[in-house]
Design an enzyme around this catalytic site. Structure first.
Site, short mmCIF file in Angstrom:
data_model
loop_
_atom_site.label_atom_id
_atom_site.label_comp_id
_atom_site.label_asym_id
_atom_site.label_seq_id
_atom_site.Cartn_x
_atom_site.Cartn_y
_atom_site.Cartn_z
N GLY A 1 0.98 -1.20 0.28
CA GLY A 1 0.22 -0.44 -0.25
C GLY A 1 1.26 1.36 -0.19
NE ARG B 1 -4.82 2.02 -10.16
CZ ARG B 1 -4.75 1.21 -9.31
NH1 ARG B 1 -5.20 -0.05 -9.61
NH2 ARG B 1 -5.95 1.72 -7.88
CG ASP C 1 -3.81 -8.65 -5.87
OD1 ASP C 1 -4.56 -8.19 -4.74
OD2 ASP C 1 -4.71 -9.20 -6.64
CE1 TYR D 1 -8.65 1.07 7.92
CE2 TYR D 1 -9.70 2.55 9.38
CZ TYR D 1 -9.08 1.68 8.67
OH TYR D 1 -7.42 2.11 9.15
CE LYS E 1 -6.97 -0.83 9.17
NZ LYS E 1 -5.29 -1.53 9.25
#
Length: 320
Positions: A10, A38, A51, A141, A145
């Site tokens: 990331g 990307r 990925d 999310y 976590k």
């Protein structure tokens, strides 16, 4: 002495772009491997398209570069995550499980896992929320976590894997655009002010939330990772505090520089999320265990954000 080799997943995100540069400065460009889905065209250094849901792909990079530390930043954030909850859960958990297993199998020295104030829910003391408060999050999310925190503790206790984590407040920085979080207004509002435009805020004016400036985030992350192993007493995730304010207070701070700047309020679905989060954080464990102390308050942050965003937008206009 073996040279540390770092993998960042990331790396193209809001936090990853800044942390990667700082780690390159500290460890050397050739010792930091950035990865994401990307490649950012402006990136300088070693980059691998990755990925992180692909276990074999992570394993290949770890073997290729003889990785010793992994900073796992890949995730779908709170607001974006609510649009596709099952997909958010699948991606956030699968990527972390892959990192955990690759790290265990390859005897990785240290792993960093970012958690969030999204782990907290409505049934907490919202003022000075304690380290060991009840964790019943209101978003997928946040659920991912909390689960990640518990798996971190499990892998440490069962396998001895040294995983370290911080519960980040809302992160404010000029270096990159926000990534779909509930606290994104605190970056967007500066961009509008710099452009001499008014801003419509998606939270109420009195919604107080814990925030932290990017410089403090990066410093806290590196300080935690460099702390002696025996100093780390929290093996889920450390509470971290920077400053707390609401949109009205931030507006006043900006108006000291841009007196004509105006903000209107039109709360959306993110308001319900924010209403379950802490208003301020007790980070006494971080202060005691690895001497954490923030440097930026709201006025210092505002001055630095405006200064750097003006440079950034000036550079963009000159390059057009």
């Amino acid at each position: 002495m073996n040279q540390d080799k770092l993998l960042i997943t990331g790396a193209s995100g809001q936090l990853g772009t800044v942390l990667t540069k700082k780690l390159q400065e500290k460890y050397g460009v050739t010792n930091v491997i950035a990865s994401d889905l990307r490649l950012d065209s402006n990136f300088k250094g070693i980059f691998e398209t990755l990925d992180a849901t692909d276990f074999d792909a992570i394993q290949e990079i770890v073997s290729k570069y003889k990785i010793t530390q992994i900073y796992h930043l890949a995730a779908i954030l709170s607001a974006n995550g609510e649009k596709y909850p099952l997909n958010t859960w699948d991606i956030n958990m699968k990527t972390f499980f892959n990192v955990l297993e690759v790290s265990r199998l390859n005897a990785i020295d240290k792993v960093f896992f970012p958690s969030s104030i999204a782990v907290f829910g409505a049934n907490i003391d919202r003022i000075d929320t304690a380290q060991y408060s009840n964790l019943t999050p209101s978003t997928v999310y946040g659920m991912s976590k909390v689960t990640g925190e518990n798996w971190s503790k499990y892998y440490f206790e069962k396998y001895g894997l040294d995983i370290r984590s911080i519960r980040y407040p809302g992160v404010i920085g000029y270096q990159s655009l926000p990534g779909g979080g509930t606290t994104d207004y605190a970056v967007d509002i500066f961009i509008k002010a710099i452009k001499n435009e008014n801003y419509e805020c998606f939270l109420n004016s009195t919604t107080t939330l814990p925030m932290i400036y990017m410089d403090d985030v990066i410093r806290a992350t590196i300080e935690l990772m460099e702390a002696p192993k025996e100093a780390i007493t929290v093996r889920t995730s450390y509470n971290l505090a920077g400053m707390s304010f609401d949109p009205a207070q931030l507006t006043k701070a900006i108006q000291k520089i841009y007196p004509d700047f105006k903000v209107t309020y039109n709360p959306d679905f993110r308001q319900k999320i924010a209403d379950t989060w802490p208003m301020s954080i007790d980070d006494s464990y971080a202060r005691k265990d690895w001497n954490w102390k923030p440097k930026f308050d709201i006025d210092a942050m505002t001055r630095d954000m405006v200064k750097n965003l003006k440079i950034k937008f000036s550079d963009k206009s000159m390059s057009c």
